[in-house]
Design a protein around this motif. Structure first.
Motif, PDB file in Angstrom:
ATOM      1  N   GLN A   1      -3.143  -2.109  21.996  1.00 54.59           N
ATOM      2  CA  GLN A   1      -2.905  -0.961  22.950  1.00 54.59           C
ATOM      3  C   GLN A   1      -1.437  -0.993  23.372  1.00 54.59           C
ATOM      4  N   TYR A   2      -0.743  -2.090  22.920  1.00 49.69           N
ATOM      5  CA  TYR A   2       0.715  -1.843  23.186  1.00 49.69           C
ATOM      6  C   TYR A   2       1.718  -1.907  22.069  1.00 49.69           C
ATOM      7  N   ALA A   3       2.674  -1.122  22.234  1.00 50.37           N
ATOM      8  CA  ALA A   3       3.820  -1.086  21.137  1.00 50.37           C
ATOM      9  C   ALA A   3       5.145  -0.979  21.515  1.00 50.37           C
ATOM     10  N   VAL A   4       6.185  -1.590  20.782  1.00 52.05           N
ATOM     11  CA  VAL A   4       7.494  -1.280  21.126  1.00 52.05           C
ATOM     12  C   VAL A   4       8.122  -0.477  19.859  1.00 52.05           C
ATOM     13  N   VAL A   5       8.744   0.678  20.475  1.00 47.95           N
ATOM     14  CA  VAL A   5       9.219   1.851  19.564  1.00 47.95           C
ATOM     15  C   VAL A   5      10.531   1.807  19.725  1.00 47.95           C
ATOM     16  N   ALA A   6      11.380   1.895  18.644  1.00 51.15           N
ATOM     17  CA  ALA A   6      12.810   1.803  18.673  1.00 51.15           C
ATOM     18  C   ALA A   6      13.114   3.573  18.874  1.00 51.15           C
ATOM     19  N   MET A   7      14.355   3.652  19.178  1.00 52.44           N
ATOM     20  CA  MET A   7      15.137   5.063  19.333  1.00 52.44           C
ATOM     21  C   MET A   7      14.803   5.975  18.339  1.00 52.44           C
ATOM     22  N   ASP A   8      14.561   5.691  17.098  1.00 50.61           N
ATOM     23  CA  ASP A   8      14.327   6.637  16.130  1.00 50.61           C
ATOM     24  C   ASP A   8      12.955   6.708  15.841  1.00 50.61           C
ATOM     25  N   GLY A   9      12.050   5.902  16.283  1.00 54.70           N
ATOM     26  CA  GLY A   9      10.727   6.345  16.525  1.00 54.70           C
ATOM     27  C   GLY A   9       9.884   5.260  15.681  1.00 54.70           C
ATOM     28  N   GLN A  10      10.733   4.330  15.044  1.00 54.34           N
ATOM     29  CA  GLN A  10      10.104   3.091  14.395  1.00 54.34           C
ATOM     30  C   GLN A  10       9.432   2.370  15.288  1.00 54.34           C
ATOM     31  N   ILE A  11       8.138   2.004  14.779  1.00 50.44           N
ATOM     32  CA  ILE A  11       7.337   0.926  15.741  1.00 50.44           C
ATOM     33  C   ILE A  11       7.704  -0.478  15.312  1.00 50.44           C
ATOM     34  N   LEU A  12       8.360  -1.318  15.985  1.00 47.72           N
ATOM     35  CA  LEU A  12       8.920  -2.247  15.847  1.00 47.72           C
ATOM     36  C   LEU A  12       7.795  -3.565  15.901  1.00 47.72           C
ATOM     37  N   LYS A  13       6.977  -3.512  16.804  1.00 49.99           N
ATOM     38  CA  LYS A  13       5.810  -4.374  17.015  1.00 49.99           C
ATOM     39  C   LYS A  13       4.646  -3.690  17.785  1.00 49.99           C
ATOM     40  N   ARG A  14       3.213  -4.054  17.412  1.00 53.90           N
ATOM     41  CA  ARG A  14       2.128  -3.507  17.935  1.00 53.90           C
ATOM     42  C   ARG A  14       1.333  -4.673  17.923  1.00 53.90           C
ATOM     43  N   GLY A  15       0.269  -4.525  18.964  1.00 51.83           N
ATOM     44  CA  GLY A  15      -0.797  -5.852  19.534  1.00 51.83           C
ATOM     45  C   GLY A  15      -1.375  -5.470  20.935  1.00 51.83           C
ATOM     46  N   ASN A  16      -2.441  -6.485  21.144  1.00 48.86           N
ATOM     47  CA  ASN A  16      -3.164  -6.398  22.320  1.00 48.86           C
ATOM     48  C   ASN A  16      -2.620  -7.400  23.288  1.00 48.86           C
ATOM     49  N   ASP A  17      -1.373  -8.213  22.966  1.00 48.48           N
ATOM     50  CA  ASP A  17      -1.002  -9.187  23.596  1.00 48.48           C
ATOM     51  C   ASP A  17       0.571  -8.632  24.083  1.00 48.48           C
ATOM     52  N   LEU A  18       0.647  -8.275  25.462  1.00 45.83           N
ATOM     53  CA  LEU A  18       2.012  -7.858  25.897  1.00 45.83           C
ATOM     54  C   LEU A  18       3.140  -8.461  25.639  1.00 45.83           C
ATOM     55  N   ALA A  19       2.816  -9.722  26.109  1.00 45.49           N
ATOM     56  CA  ALA A  19       4.106 -10.879  25.975  1.00 45.49           C
ATOM     57  C   ALA A  19       4.372 -11.157  24.367  1.00 45.49           C
ATOM     58  N   VAL A  20       3.464 -11.071  23.548  1.00 44.60           N
ATOM     59  CA  VAL A  20       3.886 -11.307  22.101  1.00 44.60           C
ATOM     60  C   VAL A  20       4.433  -9.958  21.779  1.00 44.60           C
ATOM     61  N   VAL A  21       4.166  -8.739  22.004  1.00 42.95           N
ATOM     62  CA  VAL A  21       4.734  -7.601  21.483  1.00 42.95           C
ATOM     63  C   VAL A  21       6.091  -7.595  22.024  1.00 42.95           C
ATOM     64  N   LEU A  22       6.253  -7.924  23.034  1.00 40.82           N
ATOM     65  CA  LEU A  22       7.572  -7.934  23.674  1.00 40.82           C
ATOM     66  C   LEU A  22       8.722  -8.732  23.140  1.00 40.82           C
ATOM     67  N   ARG A  23       8.159  -9.986  22.440  1.00 42.11           N
ATOM     68  CA  ARG A  23       9.105 -10.857  21.820  1.00 42.11           C
ATOM     69  C   ARG A  23       9.992 -10.335  20.995  1.00 42.11           C
ATOM     70  N   VAL A  24       9.650  -9.032  20.084  1.00 40.41           N
ATOM     71  CA  VAL A  24      10.720  -8.734  19.288  1.00 40.41           C
ATOM     72  C   VAL A  24      11.883  -8.204  19.917  1.00 40.41           C
ATOM     73  N   LEU A  25      11.805  -7.929  21.164  1.00 39.11           N
ATOM     74  CA  LEU A  25      13.178  -7.540  21.756  1.00 39.11           C
ATOM     75  C   LEU A  25      13.593  -8.776  22.498  1.00 39.11           C
ATOM     76  N   GLU A  26      13.068  -9.804  22.961  1.00 35.99           N
ATOM     77  CA  GLU A  26      13.598 -11.159  23.250  1.00 35.99           C
ATOM     78  C   GLU A  26      14.421 -11.690  22.130  1.00 35.99           C
ATOM     79  N   ARG A  27      14.118 -11.253  21.069  1.00 36.73           N
ATOM     80  CA  ARG A  27      14.905 -11.788  19.790  1.00 36.73           C
ATOM     81  C   ARG A  27      16.160 -11.216  19.810  1.00 36.73           C
ATOM     82  N   LYS A  28      16.412 -10.190  20.492  1.00 37.58           N
ATOM     83  CA  LYS A  28      17.540  -9.197  20.401  1.00 37.58           C
ATOM     84  C   LYS A  28      18.363  -9.775  21.647  1.00 37.58           C
ATOM     85  N   LEU A  29      17.679 -10.331  22.580  1.00 30.72           N
ATOM     86  CA  LEU A  29      18.454 -11.176  23.673  1.00 30.72           C
ATOM     87  C   LEU A  29      19.160 -12.346  23.334  1.00 30.72           C
TER      88      LEU A  29
END
Length: 114
Positions: free
Chosen positions: A81-109
């Motif tokens: 149910q959760y997804a991180v979508v980039a500006m260009d529409g590319q889905i960076l990560k998808r899953g049912n655990d929000l914290a795990v899905v958001l890790r793709v953005l934490e790497r950028k941090l």
């Protein structure tokens, strides 16, 4: 006492609008605060729609969002149910655990701080 459906009540158990719950917002805002402190993000917006809720993050207020964190409950049993979508529409990560899905953005941090 028995209950009968009169037709005036919606038969769907899904709410009229999808929204982030308090725990979900806490996880998202924790990441948002760290990214603001690192100077990566400056603004956010939240949209609640019929099929999805979106938390959009911006580098500047007047721009298109850098990332969208989407919640689509109908996809809970499929891709998640959760997804991180980039500006260009590319889905960076998808899953049912929000914290795990958001890790793709934490790497950028981590890269931003180094």
């Amino acid at each position: 006492m028995s209950y009968q459906s009169t037709g005036s009540f919606p038969t769907s158990s899904l709410p009229e609008q999808v929204a982030f719950h308090r725990r979900e917002l806490s996880v998202i805002l924790s990441l948002y605060g760290r990214m603001v402190a690192a100077g990566e993000w400056r603004d956010y917006g939240i949209s609640t729609l019929r099929d999805l809720a979106v938390f959009s993050v911006f580098r500047r207020t007047a721009e298109n969002p850098l990332y969208r964190i989407e919640k689509r409950p109908k996809l809970r049993n499929r891709q998640g149910q959760y997804a991180v979508v980039a500006m260009d529409g590319q889905i960076l990560k998808r899953g049912n655990d929000l914290a795990v899905v958001l890790r793709v953005l934490e790497r950028k941090l981590i890269r931003a701080v180094e």
